[in-house]
Write a protein that holds these residues in place. Sequence first.
Motif, PDB file in Angstrom:
ATOM      1  N   ASP A 144       1.041  -1.174  -0.007  1.00 55.89           N
ATOM      2  CA  ASP A 144      -0.143   0.094   0.073  1.00 55.89           C
ATOM      3  C   ASP A 144       0.892   1.286   0.004  1.00 55.89           C
ATOM      4  O   ASP A 144       0.355   2.422  -0.467  1.00 55.89           O
ATOM      5  N   ARG A 145       2.027   1.049   0.514  1.00 58.01           N
ATOM      6  CA  ARG A 145       3.103   2.217   0.270  1.00 58.01           C
ATOM      7  C   ARG A 145       4.395   1.711   0.433  1.00 58.01           C
ATOM      8  O   ARG A 145       4.667   0.590   0.819  1.00 58.01           O
ATOM      9  N   VAL A 146       5.298   2.297  -0.432  1.00 56.91           N
ATOM     10  CA  VAL A 146       6.487   1.887  -0.876  1.00 56.91           C
ATOM     11  C   VAL A 146       7.564   2.504   0.307  1.00 56.91           C
ATOM     12  O   VAL A 146       7.292   4.014   0.504  1.00 56.91           O
ATOM     13  N   GLN A 147       8.345   1.913   0.945  1.00 58.11           N
ATOM     14  CA  GLN A 147       9.183   2.799   2.047  1.00 58.11           C
ATOM     15  C   GLN A 147      10.224   3.734   1.523  1.00 58.11           C
ATOM     16  O   GLN A 147      10.635   4.686   2.201  1.00 58.11           O
ATOM     17  N   LEU A 148      10.727   3.265   0.432  1.00 55.90           N
ATOM     18  CA  LEU A 148      11.716   4.242  -0.310  1.00 55.90           C
ATOM     19  C   LEU A 148      11.376   4.449  -1.739  1.00 55.90           C
ATOM     20  O   LEU A 148      11.764   3.220  -2.445  1.00 55.90           O
ATOM     21  N   TYR A 149      10.845   5.526  -2.219  1.00 55.24           N
ATOM     22  CA  TYR A 149      10.645   5.391  -3.964  1.00 55.24           C
ATOM     23  C   TYR A 149      11.715   6.436  -4.447  1.00 55.24           C
ATOM     24  O   TYR A 149      11.769   7.497  -4.238  1.00 55.24           O
ATOM     25  N   TYR A 150      12.413   5.950  -5.508  1.00 54.93           N
ATOM     26  CA  TYR A 150      13.322   6.849  -6.085  1.00 54.93           C
ATOM     27  C   TYR A 150      12.685   7.378  -7.424  1.00 54.93           C
ATOM     28  O   TYR A 150      12.438   6.382  -8.160  1.00 54.93           O
ATOM     29  N   LEU A 151      13.140   8.563  -7.550  1.00 53.39           N
ATOM     30  CA  LEU A 151      12.791   9.297  -9.232  1.00 53.39           C
ATOM     31  C   LEU A 151      14.481   8.479  -9.818  1.00 53.39           C
ATOM     32  O   LEU A 151      15.299   8.813  -9.370  1.00 53.39           O
ATOM     33  N   HIS A 152      13.944   7.704 -10.720  1.00 57.18           N
ATOM     34  CA  HIS A 152      14.961   6.807 -11.501  1.00 57.18           C
ATOM     35  C   HIS A 152      16.000   7.834 -12.210  1.00 57.18           C
ATOM     36  O   HIS A 152      17.206   7.128 -12.433  1.00 57.18           O
ATOM     37  N   SER A 153      15.450   8.959 -12.800  1.00 58.36           N
ATOM     38  CA  SER A 153      16.509   9.659 -13.573  1.00 58.36           C
ATOM     39  C   SER A 153      16.249  11.003 -13.599  1.00 58.36           C
ATOM     40  O   SER A 153      15.041  11.435 -13.519  1.00 58.36           O
ATOM     41  N   GLY A 154      17.278  11.810 -13.310  1.00 63.75           N
ATOM     42  CA  GLY A 154      16.984  13.225 -13.757  1.00 63.75           C
ATOM     43  C   GLY A 154      17.195  13.585 -15.090  1.00 63.75           C
ATOM     44  O   GLY A 154      17.295  14.961 -15.173  1.00 63.75           O
ATOM     45  N   TYR A 155      17.141  12.709 -16.112  1.00 64.98           N
ATOM     46  CA  TYR A 155      17.540  12.981 -17.316  1.00 64.98           C
ATOM     47  C   TYR A 155      16.358  13.565 -18.201  1.00 64.98           C
ATOM     48  O   TYR A 155      16.265  14.113 -19.359  1.00 64.98           O
ATOM     49  N   ALA A 156      15.009  13.226 -17.540  1.00 62.88           N
ATOM     50  CA  ALA A 156      13.915  13.465 -18.491  1.00 62.88           C
ATOM     51  C   ALA A 156      13.794  15.123 -18.758  1.00 62.88           C
ATOM     52  O   ALA A 156      13.918  15.948 -17.853  1.00 62.88           O
ATOM     53  N   VAL A 157      13.102  15.315 -20.063  1.00 66.14           N
ATOM     54  CA  VAL A 157      13.027  16.452 -20.458  1.00 66.14           C
ATOM     55  C   VAL A 157      11.825  16.785 -20.826  1.00 66.14           C
ATOM     56  O   VAL A 157      11.186  17.838 -21.345  1.00 66.14           O
ATOM     57  N   ASP A 158      10.652  15.670 -20.704  1.00 67.92           N
ATOM     58  CA  ASP A 158       9.501  15.960 -20.972  1.00 67.92           C
ATOM     59  C   ASP A 158       8.592  16.651 -20.049  1.00 67.92           C
ATOM     60  O   ASP A 158       7.373  16.909 -20.301  1.00 67.92           O
ATOM     61  N   ALA A 159       9.018  17.043 -18.676  1.00 65.09           N
ATOM     62  CA  ALA A 159       8.401  17.610 -17.840  1.00 65.09           C
ATOM     63  C   ALA A 159       9.547  18.418 -16.964  1.00 65.09           C
ATOM     64  O   ALA A 159      10.732  17.883 -16.851  1.00 65.09           O
ATOM     65  N   PRO A 160       9.204  19.445 -16.459  1.00 63.87           N
ATOM     66  CA  PRO A 160      10.257  20.417 -15.614  1.00 63.87           C
ATOM     67  C   PRO A 160      10.797  19.338 -14.365  1.00 63.87           C
ATOM     68  O   PRO A 160       9.787  18.554 -13.916  1.00 63.87           O
ATOM     69  N   PHE A 161      11.892  19.231 -14.145  1.00 60.32           N
ATOM     70  CA  PHE A 161      12.412  18.423 -12.947  1.00 60.32           C
ATOM     71  C   PHE A 161      11.411  18.849 -11.757  1.00 60.32           C
ATOM     72  O   PHE A 161      11.308  17.865 -10.867  1.00 60.32           O
ATOM     73  N   GLU A 162      11.459  20.138 -11.318  1.00 57.28           N
ATOM     74  CA  GLU A 162      10.521  20.526 -10.250  1.00 57.28           C
ATOM     75  C   GLU A 162       9.082  19.767 -10.103  1.00 57.28           C
ATOM     76  O   GLU A 162       8.632  19.473  -9.155  1.00 57.28           O
ATOM     77  N   ASP A 163       8.457  19.663 -11.273  1.00 56.78           N
ATOM     78  CA  ASP A 163       7.327  19.031 -11.545  1.00 56.78           C
ATOM     79  C   ASP A 163       7.337  17.527 -11.152  1.00 56.78           C
ATOM     80  O   ASP A 163       6.554  16.929 -10.431  1.00 56.78           O
ATOM     81  N   GLN A 164       8.528  16.977 -11.544  1.00 54.49           N
ATOM     82  CA  GLN A 164       8.521  15.458 -11.323  1.00 54.49           C
ATOM     83  C   GLN A 164       8.801  15.291  -9.812  1.00 54.49           C
ATOM     84  O   GLN A 164       8.258  14.428  -9.287  1.00 54.49           O
ATOM     85  N   VAL A 165       9.420  16.037  -9.081  1.00 51.72           N
ATOM     86  CA  VAL A 165       9.613  15.892  -7.700  1.00 51.72           C
ATOM     87  C   VAL A 165       8.411  16.097  -7.104  1.00 51.72           C
ATOM     88  O   VAL A 165       7.987  15.765  -5.931  1.00 51.72           O
ATOM     89  N   GLY A 166       7.832  17.207  -7.420  1.00 48.15           N
ATOM     90  CA  GLY A 166       6.628  17.573  -6.670  1.00 48.15           C
ATOM     91  C   GLY A 166       5.584  16.720  -6.783  1.00 48.15           C
ATOM     92  O   GLY A 166       4.704  16.512  -5.871  1.00 48.15           O
ATOM     93  N   GLU A 167       5.481  15.947  -7.791  1.00 47.61           N
ATOM     94  CA  GLU A 167       4.491  14.759  -7.928  1.00 47.61           C
ATOM     95  C   GLU A 167       4.896  13.616  -6.906  1.00 47.61           C
ATOM     96  O   GLU A 167       3.821  13.018  -6.376  1.00 47.61           O
ATOM     97  N   LEU A 168       6.060  13.054  -6.665  1.00 49.32           N
ATOM     98  CA  LEU A 168       6.498  12.457  -5.821  1.00 49.32           C
ATOM     99  C   LEU A 168       6.082  12.807  -4.509  1.00 49.32           C
ATOM    100  O   LEU A 168       5.721  12.081  -3.380  1.00 49.32           O
ATOM    101  N   LYS A 169       6.366  14.253  -4.295  1.00 50.40           N
ATOM    102  CA  LYS A 169       5.923  14.710  -2.791  1.00 50.40           C
ATOM    103  C   LYS A 169       4.344  14.750  -2.709  1.00 50.40           C
ATOM    104  O   LYS A 169       3.974  14.507  -1.445  1.00 50.40           O
ATOM    105  N   ALA A 170       3.598  14.847  -3.766  1.00 47.37           N
ATOM    106  CA  ALA A 170       2.344  14.836  -3.616  1.00 47.37           C
ATOM    107  C   ALA A 170       1.689  13.356  -3.118  1.00 47.37           C
ATOM    108  O   ALA A 170       0.885  13.393  -2.310  1.00 47.37           O
TER     109      ALA A 170
END
Length: 315
Positions: A144-170
Amino acid sequence: MWGASPDNRGPYPLHHRRRYVMPGKLPTITIGGDLAVTAIGYGAMQLTGPQVWGPYPDHEGGLRLLRSLMDEGVTFIDTADVYGPHTNELLIREALHPYPEDLVIATKGGFVRGGHDYSTRGSVGNPKYLRQALMTSLRRLGLDRVQLYYLHSGYAVDAPFEDQVGELKAMQDEGYIQHIGLSNVTVEQYEIARGIADIAAVTALYNVGNRSGRALLAAAERDGAVFSPWHPVSLRDGGENAGRVAATLAPIAAAHGATPQQVALAWLLHRSPVMLPIPGSTSLAHVRENMAAASIALSPEEVAAITALADDAAE
């Protein structure tokens, strides 16, 4: 509370310092202030098909190995949705679910595969895709919940990096993620992410012969984030310096009745209190060797000799 680093390179939060326990037991490290795991974990990526594509050919053998890990002291397993893809997470669930209470599983999202060749992988940062990646990882792992979840890459250019981290925070705020980690990111991205969410762990290339991740390690040490080095037992990452690396480790290994790879792991633990190596293996004997490396006590002179093999000046 803060303590001095072993080589006086700066202060570390005491709750992230490596904790050594009674003889015969393994040292532990704490992720995010509340997940205590053994100081050497297990990277499950090798339990897939060739080039990390498809299921692990020896399915029953993979199940046996995973079920033996905690008997060897392993309490941290690292996987990702792109391993297989998907087959690695499914194998872990089949082997270990319902999970032991003290087992911590980390997984990652943000990479996709374009085919059998592992070099065809690419990065996707669309927040809707990242949400789907997490939700399907939870389903495959039976969580139901993962204890540690990584954004696997900072290379993606299809969305701002801030939005990617923001989605994980949400998704963390919604209760689907306990702690957030970052893989394949720059120090600059790490600093941006820290302004959005608490970052509990990072990964980068760092071993006896290659210190490419030294700046990210220094940032992790400053903040008390756990650092998992890529290729932790590699003696070849030194390139042209690989011969010198092997020649330096051989007599140290002989003095401790160990292998050079065990010494490479032991050096990582001596090098930083935030280090959490996750060597992979398809052999139980090799897993045992890796875990035994945690009990190797290198002398300050041995640590210095290994440290001198590559550039750590940025640390």
